[in-house]
Design a protein around this motif. Structure first.
Motif, short mmCIF file in Angstrom:
data_model
loop_
_atom_site.label_atom_id
_atom_site.label_comp_id
_atom_site.label_asym_id
_atom_site.label_seq_id
_atom_site.Cartn_x
_atom_site.Cartn_y
_atom_site.Cartn_z
N ASP A 127 0.82 -1.21 0.00
CA ASP A 127 0.00 0.00 0.00
C ASP A 127 0.85 1.26 0.00
O ASP A 127 0.47 2.29 -0.56
CB ASP A 127 -0.97 0.01 1.18
CG ASP A 127 -0.29 -0.17 2.52
OD1 ASP A 127 0.93 -0.44 2.56
OD2 ASP A 127 -1.00 -0.05 3.55
N ASP A 128 2.05 1.21 0.62
CA ASP A 128 2.91 2.40 0.66
C ASP A 128 4.33 2.13 0.15
O ASP A 128 5.15 3.05 0.11
CB ASP A 128 2.95 3.00 2.06
CG ASP A 128 3.46 2.02 3.12
OD1 ASP A 128 4.12 1.03 2.77
OD2 ASP A 128 3.20 2.27 4.32
N HIS A 155 6.22 8.79 0.58
CA HIS A 155 5.22 8.44 1.60
C HIS A 155 5.92 7.90 2.85
O HIS A 155 6.86 7.13 2.74
CB HIS A 155 4.26 7.38 1.08
CG HIS A 155 3.05 7.18 1.95
ND1 HIS A 155 3.11 6.49 3.13
CD2 HIS A 155 1.77 7.62 1.82
CE1 HIS A 155 1.90 6.48 3.69
NE2 HIS A 155 1.08 7.17 2.92
N ARG A 158 5.82 3.22 8.21
CA ARG A 158 5.10 3.23 9.50
C ARG A 158 6.10 3.53 10.61
O ARG A 158 6.50 2.66 11.39
CB ARG A 158 4.37 1.90 9.69
CG ARG A 158 3.25 1.73 8.67
CD ARG A 158 2.53 0.41 8.75
NE ARG A 158 1.46 0.38 7.77
CZ ARG A 158 0.16 0.59 8.03
NH1 ARG A 158 -0.22 0.83 9.27
NH2 ARG A 158 -0.74 0.58 7.07
N GLU A 185 3.96 12.02 9.37
CA GLU A 185 3.14 10.96 9.94
C GLU A 185 2.66 11.43 11.30
O GLU A 185 3.47 11.74 12.18
CB GLU A 185 3.93 9.65 10.07
CG GLU A 185 3.05 8.51 10.59
CD GLU A 185 3.87 7.27 10.93
OE1 GLU A 185 3.48 6.18 10.48
OE2 GLU A 185 4.87 7.41 11.65
N GLN A 298 -1.76 5.32 -2.58
CA GLN A 298 -2.58 5.44 -1.39
C GLN A 298 -1.89 6.34 -0.36
O GLN A 298 -0.67 6.32 -0.24
CB GLN A 298 -2.82 4.06 -0.76
CG GLN A 298 -3.41 3.05 -1.74
CD GLN A 298 -4.79 3.47 -2.25
OE1 GLN A 298 -5.74 3.52 -1.48
NE2 GLN A 298 -4.88 3.78 -3.53
N ARG A 300 -1.95 7.00 3.62
CA ARG A 300 -2.46 6.48 4.88
C ARG A 300 -3.00 7.62 5.75
O ARG A 300 -2.49 8.75 5.72
CB ARG A 300 -1.33 5.75 5.62
CG ARG A 300 -1.79 4.86 6.75
CD ARG A 300 -0.67 3.97 7.26
NE ARG A 300 0.36 4.69 7.97
CZ ARG A 300 1.58 4.88 7.52
NH1 ARG A 300 1.94 4.43 6.32
NH2 ARG A 300 2.48 5.53 8.25
N ASP A 301 -4.05 7.34 6.51
CA ASP A 301 -4.63 8.34 7.40
C ASP A 301 -3.56 8.93 8.30
O ASP A 301 -2.73 8.20 8.86
CB ASP A 301 -5.73 7.72 8.26
CG ASP A 301 -7.00 7.41 7.47
OD1 ASP A 301 -7.12 7.91 6.33
OD2 ASP A 301 -7.85 6.66 7.99
N CYS A 303 -1.16 10.90 7.32
CA CYS A 303 0.12 11.08 6.61
C CYS A 303 0.03 12.14 5.53
O CYS A 303 -1.04 12.38 4.96
CB CYS A 303 0.55 9.76 5.96
SG CYS A 303 1.06 8.48 7.14
#
Length: 427
Positions: A127-128, A155, A158, A185, A298, A300-301, A303
């Motif tokens: 996804d990232d 991006h 995590r 983030e 995508q 991420r919420d 970010c």
């Protein structure tokens, strides 16, 4: 329905495409001022005030601290040098393991080798495109000394999850933030969440000095060690009551006053250089995101994505054609894309042959890690079949050309049946 260019029709994207130029009058004047001063580098290798660099170096580092909210900023002559300096700063010793992603520029995985460290490859998320914390945790051993996470394509990885994991195991987290300046983030800038972050100022990045980099940290001892390694630290004599800097061999990773002067001006322009790249990426995502078999980048919420690359994923099974044919059709329409990114780094001869330094296989002789059967199925799938890259930072498209790019993708997508015949003919 218009005929595909690959089948003899007219290309959709018209006109020449200019490179995205980030330097101008401000940088020119700044460089001229340095030349007029006669001081092209302010560094001395001996213990003195000049050990820390000249006025432009100090100005750039101070401005970087203010912009990114970190305690220390240490300029270097490249992101690669910064990564190597990080390995020395954390005290990496021969046989220590460093967990790295396989999908990144080679310097990320090469850096540990300079100190005899052994890279261990953890798969990425699809996804990232960044290192997967669950895979990192699986690979941590009593030899693990650090994790290097790459904020790939702009991006964030995590990072808070990885920092928590690193702290739990008493190891260091290094951020390779070459492609993600001002990405965030949960409100924190990438490059400031790990123990050390490394930014690139290479000419292909969002902001640049031609070549260059910045290491950031909130740790006083790590900052000192980075500064020592940057500038022949073995020559420095310090009071024995201060931080331990023994067992530390320095290099010449110093940035020039010329580069630092450009960096000061580039940093002032950061938002005006990066914002148009984000707007272009969001325009492409909005225009293409509804097409079946295609997945736009995508976010991420929590970010902020700064889009060094706009990375499109395609599903060959849904589209009924190979990625190679899809990319050729887009290229014929005038869309500048490329299939995949880089071959997974564990496929490089240095790892497959376990032979890096000297003739005896050092440092792999200190480890039982092998690379022939590394299991990273996500990165293999993305690289071999799905990922299509559009370089956001490379070109300066007109509004008309942006609309034409979106139209070109729709045109190719609408003519998949024709491409299926072409795909079969090429197999």
């Amino acid at each position: 329905m218009s005929k595909l260019a690959i089948l003899g029709g007219s290309p959709t994207v018209t006109g020449s495409v200019s490179p995205f130029i980030t330097v101008g009058a401000e940088e020119r004047q700044a460089v001229c001022d340095v030349i007029d001063s006669g001081l092209l580098s302010g560094f001395y290798g001996s213990w003195s005030e000049e050990f820390w660099g000249g006025p432009k170096i100090k100005a750039l580092e101070t401005a970087w601290i203010e912009r990114f909210g970190c305690k220390h900023a240490v300029s270097v002559n490249s992101n690669t040098s910064g990564l190597i300096a990080c390995m020395g700063a954390i005290g990496l010793t021969p046989g220590d393991e460093v967990i790295v992603p396989p999908y990144t520029m080679s310097a990320t995985a090469m850096a540990p080798l300079f100190y005899g460290g052994v890279p261990v490859f953890a798969d990425i998320r699809d996804d990232d495109f960044c290192i997967d914390p669950s895979q990192v945790e699986r690979l941590i051993s009593n030899k693990t000394r650090a994790i290097i996470a790459v904020n790939l394509f702009g991006h964030p990885a995590r990072m808070h999850e990885l920092r928590k994991l690193a702290d739990q195991h008493g190891i260091h987290l290094i951020e390779d933030n070459a492609q993600a300046p001002t990405a965030t983030e949960d409100g924190r800038y990438t490059g400031t969440i790990g123990h050390i972050g490394v930014f690139s100022l290479n000419c292909h990045k969002h902001i640049q000095t031609g070549e260059g980099g910045i290491c950031t940290t909130d740790d006083d001892d790590l900052a000192l060690r980075l500064q020592m390694i940057r500038n022949h630290g073995e020559n420095v004599v310090r009071d024995t009551n201060t931080a331990d800097i023994t067992n530390l061999i320095g290099q010449n990773y110093r940035m020039t006053e010329l580069s630092a002067a450009v960096g000061v001006e580039q940093l002032k322009k950061t938002d005006q250089l990066i914002t148009p790249r984000i707007e272009l990426a969001e325009y492409l995502s909005a225009g293409i995101g509804g097409l079946s078999g295609l997945t736009v980048p995508q976010v991420r919420d929590g970010c902020r994505h700064v889009y060094y690359v706009w990375a499109l994923r395609m599903d060959p099974d849904v589209l009924g054609i190979s990625r190679a044919t899809f990319v050729k059709a887009l290229a014929a329409e005038g869309v500048r894309v490329s299939p995949g990114y880089l071959s997974p780094l564990y496929k490089l001869p240095v790892f497959q042959n376990r032979h890096a330094i000297g003739n005896a296989g050092f440092p792999f002789t200190l480890s039982d890690r092998t690379y022939e059967n590394v299991s990273c199925p996500v990165v293999e799938r993305l690289q071999n079949h799905e990922l299509i890259m559009f370089e956001i930072c490379a070109y300066d498209y007109s509004d008309e050309q942006k609309a034409q790019i979106v139209a070109a993708v729709h045109k190719v997508h609408d003519n998949l049946a024709q491409l299926q015949d072409l795909d079969l003919a090429e197999q």
